[in-house]
Motif scaffolding. Structure first.
Motif, PDB file in Angstrom:
ATOM      1  N   ALA A  69       0.821  -1.215   0.000  1.00 35.71           N
ATOM      2  CA  ALA A  69       0.000   0.000   0.000  1.00 35.71           C
ATOM      3  C   ALA A  69       0.852   1.261   0.000  1.00 35.71           C
ATOM      4  O   ALA A  69       0.456   2.284  -0.553  1.00 35.71           O
ATOM      5  N   GLN A  70       2.035   1.191   0.603  1.00 35.94           N
ATOM      6  CA  GLN A  70       2.888   2.380   0.688  1.00 35.94           C
ATOM      7  C   GLN A  70       3.676   2.659  -0.590  1.00 35.94           C
ATOM      8  O   GLN A  70       4.395   3.647  -0.667  1.00 35.94           O
ATOM      9  N   ASP A  71       3.491   1.809  -1.620  1.00 36.16           N
ATOM     10  CA  ASP A  71       4.200   1.983  -2.889  1.00 36.16           C
ATOM     11  C   ASP A  71       3.228   1.909  -4.070  1.00 36.16           C
ATOM     12  O   ASP A  71       3.329   1.022  -4.916  1.00 36.16           O
ATOM     13  N   PRO A  72       2.254   2.834  -4.152  1.00 37.26           N
ATOM     14  CA  PRO A  72       1.292   2.781  -5.255  1.00 37.26           C
ATOM     15  C   PRO A  72       1.968   3.066  -6.595  1.00 37.26           C
ATOM     16  O   PRO A  72       2.818   3.949  -6.698  1.00 37.26           O
ATOM     17  N   GLN A  73       1.581   2.288  -7.617  1.00 35.60           N
ATOM     18  CA  GLN A  73       2.154   2.439  -8.949  1.00 35.60           C
ATOM     19  C   GLN A  73       1.038   2.470  -9.997  1.00 35.60           C
ATOM     20  O   GLN A  73       0.046   1.754  -9.858  1.00 35.60           O
ATOM     21  N   PRO A  74       1.196   3.268 -11.067  1.00 38.42           N
ATOM     22  CA  PRO A  74       0.235   3.199 -12.175  1.00 38.42           C
ATOM     23  C   PRO A  74       0.177   1.769 -12.713  1.00 38.42           C
ATOM     24  O   PRO A  74       1.204   1.096 -12.830  1.00 38.42           O
ATOM     25  N   GLY A  75      -1.024   1.305 -12.996  1.00 38.94           N
ATOM     26  CA  GLY A  75      -1.210  -0.060 -13.479  1.00 38.94           C
ATOM     27  C   GLY A  75      -1.585  -1.031 -12.379  1.00 38.94           C
ATOM     28  O   GLY A  75      -1.973  -2.163 -12.668  1.00 38.94           O
ATOM     29  N   ASP A  76      -1.486  -0.606 -11.112  1.00 39.26           N
ATOM     30  CA  ASP A  76      -1.934  -1.475 -10.023  1.00 39.26           C
ATOM     31  C   ASP A  76      -3.438  -1.712 -10.162  1.00 39.26           C
ATOM     32  O   ASP A  76      -4.193  -0.800 -10.510  1.00 39.26           O
ATOM     33  N   ILE A  77      -3.848  -2.923  -9.870  1.00 39.12           N
ATOM     34  CA  ILE A  77      -5.271  -3.268  -9.837  1.00 39.12           C
ATOM     35  C   ILE A  77      -5.720  -3.107  -8.392  1.00 39.12           C
ATOM     36  O   ILE A  77      -5.141  -3.705  -7.481  1.00 39.12           O
ATOM     37  N   LEU A  78      -6.743  -2.280  -8.198  1.00 41.22           N
ATOM     38  CA  LEU A  78      -7.224  -1.987  -6.856  1.00 41.22           C
ATOM     39  C   LEU A  78      -8.533  -2.703  -6.585  1.00 41.22           C
ATOM     40  O   LEU A  78      -9.434  -2.710  -7.427  1.00 41.22           O
ATOM     41  N   LEU A  79      -8.644  -3.289  -5.396  1.00 40.08           N
ATOM     42  CA  LEU A  79      -9.904  -3.813  -4.895  1.00 40.08           C
ATOM     43  C   LEU A  79     -10.382  -2.824  -3.845  1.00 40.08           C
ATOM     44  O   LEU A  79      -9.672  -2.561  -2.865  1.00 40.08           O
ATOM     45  N   MET A  80     -11.563  -2.265  -4.083  1.00 39.47           N
ATOM     46  CA  MET A  80     -12.083  -1.207  -3.220  1.00 39.47           C
ATOM     47  C   MET A  80     -13.434  -1.610  -2.655  1.00 39.47           C
ATOM     48  O   MET A  80     -14.097  -2.488  -3.179  1.00 39.47           O
ATOM     49  N   ARG A  81     -13.822  -0.914  -1.580  1.00 40.44           N
ATOM     50  CA  ARG A  81     -15.130  -1.122  -0.974  1.00 40.44           C
ATOM     51  C   ARG A  81     -15.880   0.212  -1.006  1.00 40.44           C
ATOM     52  O   ARG A  81     -15.767   1.026  -0.102  1.00 40.44           O
ATOM     53  N   GLN A  86     -20.395  -3.965  -0.943  1.00 39.60           N
ATOM     54  CA  GLN A  86     -20.011  -3.900  -2.347  1.00 39.60           C
ATOM     55  C   GLN A  86     -18.500  -3.917  -2.499  1.00 39.60           C
ATOM     56  O   GLN A  86     -17.784  -3.254  -1.740  1.00 39.60           O
ATOM     57  N   LEU A  87     -18.028  -4.670  -3.483  1.00 38.84           N
ATOM     58  CA  LEU A  87     -16.620  -4.670  -3.872  1.00 38.84           C
ATOM     59  C   LEU A  87     -16.531  -4.084  -5.271  1.00 38.84           C
ATOM     60  O   LEU A  87     -17.467  -4.179  -6.062  1.00 38.84           O
ATOM     61  N   HIS A  88     -15.384  -3.484  -5.580  1.00 40.65           N
ATOM     62  CA  HIS A  88     -15.212  -2.811  -6.863  1.00 40.65           C
ATOM     63  C   HIS A  88     -13.744  -2.881  -7.264  1.00 40.65           C
ATOM     64  O   HIS A  88     -12.858  -2.736  -6.420  1.00 40.65           O
ATOM     65  N   LEU A  89     -13.479  -3.105  -8.546  1.00 37.64           N
ATOM     66  CA  LEU A  89     -12.118  -3.134  -9.079  1.00 37.64           C
ATOM     67  C   LEU A  89     -11.871  -1.931  -9.964  1.00 37.64           C
ATOM     68  O   LEU A  89     -12.787  -1.411 -10.603  1.00 37.64           O
ATOM     69  N   GLY A  90     -10.621  -1.513 -10.030  1.00 39.23           N
ATOM     70  CA  GLY A  90     -10.225  -0.435 -10.920  1.00 39.23           C
ATOM     71  C   GLY A  90      -8.734  -0.493 -11.183  1.00 39.23           C
ATOM     72  O   GLY A  90      -8.008  -1.283 -10.571  1.00 39.23           O
ATOM     73  N   VAL A  91      -8.281   0.365 -12.078  1.00 36.07           N
ATOM     74  CA  VAL A  91      -6.867   0.446 -12.455  1.00 36.07           C
ATOM     75  C   VAL A  91      -6.328   1.803 -12.008  1.00 36.07           C
ATOM     76  O   VAL A  91      -6.849   2.843 -12.407  1.00 36.07           O
ATOM     77  N   ARG A  92      -5.295   1.761 -11.179  1.00 35.76           N
ATOM     78  CA  ARG A  92      -4.660   3.006 -10.736  1.00 35.76           C
ATOM     79  C   ARG A  92      -3.900   3.635 -11.896  1.00 35.76           C
ATOM     80  O   ARG A  92      -3.245   2.942 -12.667  1.00 35.76           O
ATOM     81  N   THR A  93      -4.006   4.941 -12.021  1.00 37.71           N
ATOM     82  CA  THR A  93      -3.206   5.693 -12.989  1.00 37.71           C
ATOM     83  C   THR A  93      -2.261   6.604 -12.211  1.00 37.71           C
ATOM     84  O   THR A  93      -2.331   6.681 -10.982  1.00 37.71           O
ATOM     85  N   ALA A  94      -1.416   7.327 -12.915  1.00 41.36           N
ATOM     86  CA  ALA A  94      -0.512   8.266 -12.242  1.00 41.36           C
ATOM     87  C   ALA A  94      -1.282   9.394 -11.583  1.00 41.36           C
ATOM     88  O   ALA A  94      -0.779  10.022 -10.637  1.00 41.36           O
TER      89      ALA A  94
END
Length: 126
Positions: A69-81, A86-94
């Protein structure tokens, strides 16, 4: 910019569709992430609920590893609440997040901080 971000960004504007797997007909968050990864998306889930451990196992099966978590990078796949059930996925960008937004009815790129609780983050090592 990672190839995952490029692939996800190419889908911005595609309409939202639960269990959507084809950009011509619509995508949900799982369809978006699967296409960004060049994978086939699983089925058999509802809009609400879900098991974070099942999602983590599917992401590991797709060749991703847990990202710190302390090293977020563009392209990481995130699992969010985004909500209690509800669960939700997304792609981190810069600069933010690409995700399939059911309320807006399409895949969007949202700038700024991630607006929901991030349960986990995964990435490719190559």
């Amino acid at each position: 910019m990672t190839e995952i971000v490029v692939a996800a960004r190419a889908l911005v504007g595609v309409r939202f569709r639960l269990h959507g797997r084809d950009p011509a007909h619509g995508l949900d968050c799982i369809g978006l992430v699967a296409l960004a990864l060049g994978r086939t998306a699983p089925g058999g889930y509802g809009l609400r609920g879900g098991d974070p451990a099942r999602v983590a196992a599917a992401l590991a099966e797709a060749g991703l590893v847990a990202a710190p978590a302390q090293d977020p990078q563009p392209g990481d796949i995130l699992l969010m609440r985004p909500g209690a059930a509800q669960l939700h996925l997304g792609v981190r960008t810069a600069t933010g997040l690409i995700h399939a937004d059911a309320a807006l009815g399409r895949v969007v790129e949202r700038p700024g901080p991630i607006p929901w609780e991030v349960i986990g983050s995964w990435r490719r090592l190559f």
